[in-house]
Motif scaffolding. Structure first.
Motif, PDB file in Angstrom:
ATOM      1  N   ASP A  90      -1.884   0.492   3.530  1.00 41.38           N
ATOM      2  CA  ASP A  90      -1.756   1.891   3.940  1.00 41.38           C
ATOM      3  C   ASP A  90      -1.168   2.768   2.833  1.00 41.38           C
ATOM      4  O   ASP A  90      -1.166   3.993   2.957  1.00 41.38           O
ATOM      5  CB  ASP A  90      -0.847   2.007   5.179  1.00 41.38           C
ATOM      6  CG  ASP A  90      -1.415   1.302   6.395  1.00 41.38           C
ATOM      7  OD1 ASP A  90      -2.621   0.959   6.383  1.00 41.38           O
ATOM      8  OD2 ASP A  90      -0.653   1.082   7.352  1.00 41.38           O
ATOM      9  N   LYS A  91      -0.657   2.166   1.756  1.00 44.38           N
ATOM     10  CA  LYS A  91       0.079   2.902   0.721  1.00 44.38           C
ATOM     11  C   LYS A  91      -0.542   2.759  -0.659  1.00 44.38           C
ATOM     12  O   LYS A  91       0.076   3.160  -1.655  1.00 44.38           O
ATOM     13  CB  LYS A  91       1.529   2.390   0.678  1.00 44.38           C
ATOM     14  CG  LYS A  91       2.232   2.449   2.022  1.00 44.38           C
ATOM     15  CD  LYS A  91       3.419   1.523   2.053  1.00 44.38           C
ATOM     16  CE  LYS A  91       3.828   1.260   3.473  1.00 44.38           C
ATOM     17  NZ  LYS A  91       4.722   0.134   3.610  1.00 44.38           N
ATOM     18  N   VAL A  92      -1.741   2.190  -0.742  1.00 43.20           N
ATOM     19  CA  VAL A  92      -2.345   1.896  -2.044  1.00 43.20           C
ATOM     20  C   VAL A  92      -3.793   2.372  -2.068  1.00 43.20           C
ATOM     21  O   VAL A  92      -4.523   2.234  -1.087  1.00 43.20           O
ATOM     22  CB  VAL A  92      -2.317   0.374  -2.327  1.00 43.20           C
ATOM     23  CG1 VAL A  92      -3.034   0.042  -3.638  1.00 43.20           C
ATOM     24  CG2 VAL A  92      -0.883  -0.143  -2.347  1.00 43.20           C
ATOM     25  N   ARG A 116      10.956  -5.414   8.453  1.00 41.99           N
ATOM     26  CA  ARG A 116       9.992  -4.482   9.033  1.00 41.99           C
ATOM     27  C   ARG A 116       9.340  -3.703   7.898  1.00 41.99           C
ATOM     28  O   ARG A 116      10.022  -2.984   7.174  1.00 41.99           O
ATOM     29  CB  ARG A 116      10.681  -3.494   9.978  1.00 41.99           C
ATOM     30  CG  ARG A 116      11.373  -4.133  11.159  1.00 41.99           C
ATOM     31  CD  ARG A 116      11.921  -3.081  12.127  1.00 41.99           C
ATOM     32  NE  ARG A 116      12.749  -2.071  11.490  1.00 41.99           N
ATOM     33  CZ  ARG A 116      14.056  -2.197  11.254  1.00 41.99           C
ATOM     34  NH1 ARG A 116      14.685  -3.302  11.588  1.00 41.99           N
ATOM     35  NH2 ARG A 116      14.738  -1.219  10.671  1.00 41.99           N
ATOM     36  N   ARG A 117       8.053  -3.847   7.743  1.00 42.56           N
ATOM     37  CA  ARG A 117       7.296  -3.056   6.782  1.00 42.56           C
ATOM     38  C   ARG A 117       5.906  -2.810   7.359  1.00 42.56           C
ATOM     39  O   ARG A 117       5.309  -3.705   7.972  1.00 42.56           O
ATOM     40  CB  ARG A 117       7.130  -3.790   5.435  1.00 42.56           C
ATOM     41  CG  ARG A 117       8.385  -3.880   4.589  1.00 42.56           C
ATOM     42  CD  ARG A 117       8.804  -2.532   4.046  1.00 42.56           C
ATOM     43  NE  ARG A 117       9.928  -2.630   3.133  1.00 42.56           N
ATOM     44  CZ  ARG A 117      11.204  -2.673   3.496  1.00 42.56           C
ATOM     45  NH1 ARG A 117      11.530  -2.649   4.782  1.00 42.56           N
ATOM     46  NH2 ARG A 117      12.161  -2.735   2.592  1.00 42.56           N
TER      47      ARG A 117
END
Length: 197
Positions: A190-192, A184-185
């Motif tokens: 969304d994080k870069v 699960r990720r």
């Protein structure tokens, strides 16, 4: 020049999972495989080549020795602090015995202090990731736990560590009895942030 199957490496990284000791079958892992995990840990990045990782491997009757030590130490300090919980004590007794091997994760501080401690922690974490990826490649369940006695100064000497060193937890290893867990990720996008100009 490409020297490795990058698709296979990419798959291995996304295949790695936390597999908890309660999910282990009781089957024993060959010591030679554990030695390969440790060899791969030794190739982690390390600023100034301090190689701060220190490991103690518990297996066979050594697992009972670890269980007794951590349960006894927990009971001692928790009773003094008024925070004792019987179920935590029992878990410290039981969890190592569910495993084929347990590896304590230590950080040995450079006596000259030439590298900031946080960078030494990061190096040890990289070494653990190398072990974890290797375990996944062998189909071995692996979990990094840091509860119980992990951050107690009183625990250090049992693991061959000194007062300036750190105990960063335990790597619990065993053969899974069930299917490999799903991952699960959330999306990496969304994080870069990219900055190109």
């Amino acid at each position: 020049m490409k020297k490795f199957d990058t698709q296979e490496i990419n798959h291995l990284i996304s295949y790695r999972r936390a597999v908890y000791p309660v999910s282990f079958s009781g089957e024993r892992i060959d010591d030679a495989v554990i030695e390969q995990l440790l060899e791969n840990a030794n190739w982690a990045p390390t600023h100034a080549l301090t190689e701060p990782w220190r490991f103690t491997v518990f297996t066979e009757t050594g697992l009972q020795k670890l269980a007794n030590f951590q349960a006894d130490l927990y009971k001692q300090f928790a009773m003094e602090e008024g925070s004792y919980v019987e179920s935590k004590h029992q878990k410290l007794l039981d969890t190592p015995l569910m495993c084929s091997h347990v590896i304590s994760i230590g950080l040995k501080r450079d006596p000259k202090g030439k590298v900031p401690e946080i960078e030494e922690v990061e190096a040890v974490a990289c070494a653990v990731q190398n072990m974890w990826l290797t375990a996944a490649a062998y189909g071995i369940g692996c979990y990094w736990g840091s509860g119980g006695i992990t951050y107690r100064l009183e625990a250090l000497s049992f693991f061959g560590l000194e007062p300036n060193d750190k105990l960063l937890g335990f790597l619990y290893l065993g053969i899974p009895k069930n299917d490999w867990p799903a991952g699960r990720r959330s999306p990496i996008a969304d994080k870069v942030r990219w900055v190109k100009e």
